[in-house]
Design an enzyme around this catalytic site. Structure first.
Site, PDB file in Angstrom:
ATOM      1  N   SER A 214     -22.042  49.048 -59.114  1.00 39.96           N
ATOM      2  CA  SER A 214     -21.169  49.681 -60.101  1.00 39.96           C
ATOM      3  C   SER A 214     -20.443  50.858 -59.444  1.00 39.96           C
ATOM      4  O   SER A 214     -19.758  50.674 -58.447  1.00 39.96           O
ATOM      5  CB  SER A 214     -21.974  50.097 -61.336  1.00 39.96           C
ATOM      6  OG  SER A 214     -21.124  50.472 -62.403  1.00 39.96           O
ATOM      7  N   GLU A 334     -20.234  40.793 -67.040  1.00 37.43           N
ATOM      8  CA  GLU A 334     -20.397  42.228 -66.790  1.00 37.43           C
ATOM      9  C   GLU A 334     -20.181  43.055 -68.068  1.00 37.43           C
ATOM     10  O   GLU A 334     -21.036  43.819 -68.488  1.00 37.43           O
ATOM     11  CB  GLU A 334     -19.384  42.686 -65.731  1.00 37.43           C
ATOM     12  CG  GLU A 334     -19.533  42.028 -64.374  1.00 37.43           C
ATOM     13  CD  GLU A 334     -20.396  42.821 -63.419  1.00 37.43           C
ATOM     14  OE1 GLU A 334     -21.039  43.796 -63.845  1.00 37.43           O
ATOM     15  OE2 GLU A 334     -20.415  42.464 -62.224  1.00 37.43           O
ATOM     16  N   HIS A 420     -23.820  43.542 -66.896  1.00 37.34           N
ATOM     17  CA  HIS A 420     -23.612  44.568 -65.873  1.00 37.34           C
ATOM     18  C   HIS A 420     -24.934  45.231 -65.483  1.00 37.34           C
ATOM     19  O   HIS A 420     -25.729  45.613 -66.335  1.00 37.34           O
ATOM     20  CB  HIS A 420     -22.640  45.615 -66.404  1.00 37.34           C
ATOM     21  CG  HIS A 420     -22.202  46.627 -65.408  1.00 37.34           C
ATOM     22  ND1 HIS A 420     -21.485  46.295 -64.279  1.00 37.34           N
ATOM     23  CD2 HIS A 420     -22.374  47.979 -65.350  1.00 37.34           C
ATOM     24  CE1 HIS A 420     -21.224  47.386 -63.590  1.00 37.34           C
ATOM     25  NE2 HIS A 420     -21.750  48.425 -64.204  1.00 37.34           N
TER      26      HIS A 420
END
Length: 523
Positions: A214, A334, A420
């Site tokens: 991320s 995600e 995610h």
């Protein structure tokens, strides 16, 4: 061996006294001082090692200073403090309290018995550049160390302490001093520390892999394009690291005519009646958290002209990225909860689509519901990852693309795929942190990911005996490795048709979204 490696070997040696220390108290000699860690029969760990001067008082919003030294033996058995952030809300990637501005510390795990210099894996945590740490149990490096790796996790300054500028700060600093991206400067300082010191732990300073997820993956892409980070790592892994996110120039307006970082800093400071550099440095840290800056809006992803000189996409397109092997990939769902109509930087992506572009792309998703549920996952993560992998291969560098699609029926979220950040415990072998019961499929997937990631850290090639072949990206035939419940498999890029439409939309001229590029020194 380079000069750095030679000096590190000569001056930073593992202490090997005649009587070996107790297994639970391994001792290492650094130029900074002596560290006493903890060990079991297989793995030794050393925690809360300062890699730069405390960024407090007059050092707030300054580049990281020289790492401190200490007298005597420093206890390295417990984690140091988190960097300042909003109160943790149950995110397993945050780690235990306390918090402090004095947070520039790192942690090392290594095999107890290292016959040869071991590959080094340096983890850069995510959290939107506003939360997270290298101290979370989710990122415990022991499992990777059992595979023969030396593992490093680190903290870097977050939020306004890590990514910020203001006219009063600009007026007082030397003209050649980098500014704004203090969190990135911290990561670079940590990588310099690793190059100089990791041989003391049995690690190979000439074989360093950086990997992050991320916002941590976005930091990896910035290390790939930063002149200041060049030569500090040898391989890179980008997990859900975006690639086309809004990036804000330090002192001029950027994409969508949005305010510069300095303008944003001035507006925020004015709302808190802070006008001078002394005011800013004396402000209590709680004040710096309100309101929270937002990664999606470009508040924290800065182009400063020295550490980061252009957008990530522009740098890769020009071939200015580090010439190192790279793994890059994303998860299959995600941002399943986020829609293009959301009012943030991600929701702005489709704002200037023509009616024809919107009709074609919506049709590719099977209608409005599919577009609302899948467009941002593809536009923010999947299409940029494919693009960076292709650009890296076109520049003559090895790249590998993946898609993580492990999905448990016990996951209560209506995600329709891998959400995610869910891949993190699979990579670290810390499956107890999954939000659902661990299945045999999860254990198998983790074993495969650990195998691929550690093989890549050893040689730059993730392949090995007993695992399906992972083909390198070719510009004329892009295949990826898909991690599925029934095992990894090489396959053409899923949903390539809709990614092609998104790429066409992103490639055409956008009058209100000009790419923000600063001059590259020496270019």
């Amino acid at each position: 061996m380079t000069l750095v490696g030679t000096l590190a070997t000569l001056s930073l040696m593992i202490v090997q006294p005649t009587d070996r220390p107790a297994a639970e108290q391994p001792v290492v000699q650094l130029a900074q001082g002596v560290l006493a860690g903890r060990a079991d029969d297989v793995v030794a760990s050393y925690k809360n090692i300062p890699y730069a001067a405390p960024p407090v008082a007059e050092r707030r919003w300054r580049p990281p200073g020289e790492a401190p030294r200490w007298e005597g033996q420093r206890d390295a058995t417990a984690y140091g403090p988190l960097c300042i952030q909003a109160t943790p809300q149950g995110d397993p990637g945050v780690g235990p309290l306390p918090m402090s501005e004095d947070c520039l510390n790192l942690n090392v795990w290594r095999p107890v018995d290292v016959a040869d210099p071991a590959p080094v894996m340096v983890w850069i945590h995510g959290g939107g550049l506003v939360n997270g740490s290298g101290t979370a149990a989710l990122y415990d490096g022991a499992h990777l160390a059992r595979q023969g790796m030396v593992v490093v996790t680190l903290n870097y300054r977050l939020g306004r302490l890590g990514f910020f500028d203001h006219p009063a700060l600009a007026a007082e600093r030397p003209a050649d001093e980098p500014a704004g991206n203090y969190g990135l400067m911290d990561v670079i300082a940590a990588l310099k520390w690793v190059r100089a010191n990791i041989s003391a732990f049995g690690g190979d300073p000439e074989n360093v892999t950086i990997f992050g997820e991320s916002a941590g993956g976005a930091i990896v892409t910035r290390m790939m394009i930063s002149p200041a980070a060049r030569g500090l790592f040898d391989r890179a892994v980008v997990q859900s690291g975006l690639g086309r996110e809004l990036q804000t120039p330090l002192d001029r307006r950027g994409a969508f005519d949005l305010p510069s970082a300095r303008e944003r800093g001035e507006v925020w400071a004015h709302s808190h009646n802070l006008t001078t550099a002394a005011d800013l440095r004396a402000a209590p840290v709680e004040q710096l958290l309100t309101p929270a800056p937002i990664f999606a809006n470009g508040d924290l992803s800065l182009i400063d002209g020295k550490i980061v000189t252009s957008t990530v996409d522009a740098a890769f397109q020009a071939g200015r990225q580090a010439p190192v092997p790279m793994i890059i990939g994303t998860n299959s769902a995600e941002f399943w909860w986020m829609k293009p109509t959301d009012r943030n930087g991600y929701g702005m992506i489709d704002d200037d689509m023509t009616w024809l572009e919107r009709a074609m792309i919506t049709a590719a998703y099977g209608g409005q519901a599919g577009f609302d549920g899948g467009f941002l996952t593809d536009a923010v993560f999947a299409e940029p990852a494919r693009r960076l992998a292709r650009l890296h291969a076109a520049a003559g560098h090895t790249s590998y693309l993946y898609r993580f699609d492990i999905s448990s029926p016990d996951n209560p979220e209506p995600h329709g795929g891998a959400t995610h950040a869910i891949e993190r415990p699979y990579v670290f072998g810390t499956l107890s942190w999954l939000p659902y019961p661990v299945r045999d499929a999860d254990r198998d997937a983790s074993e495969a990911m650990v195998g691929y990631w550690t093989a890549f850290a050893r040689s730059g090639d993730p392949n090995g005996v007993g695992r399906p072949d992972w083909p390198a990206v070719r510009t004329d035939d892009i295949r990826l490795l898909q991690f599925r419940n029934d095992g990894p498999i090489a396959t053409p890029v899923p949903d390539a048709g809709r990614l092609d439409l998104i790429e066409m939309f992103r490639a055409r001229p956008h009058p209100v979204a000009k790419p923000a590029v600063a001059p590259v020194p020496g270019a």
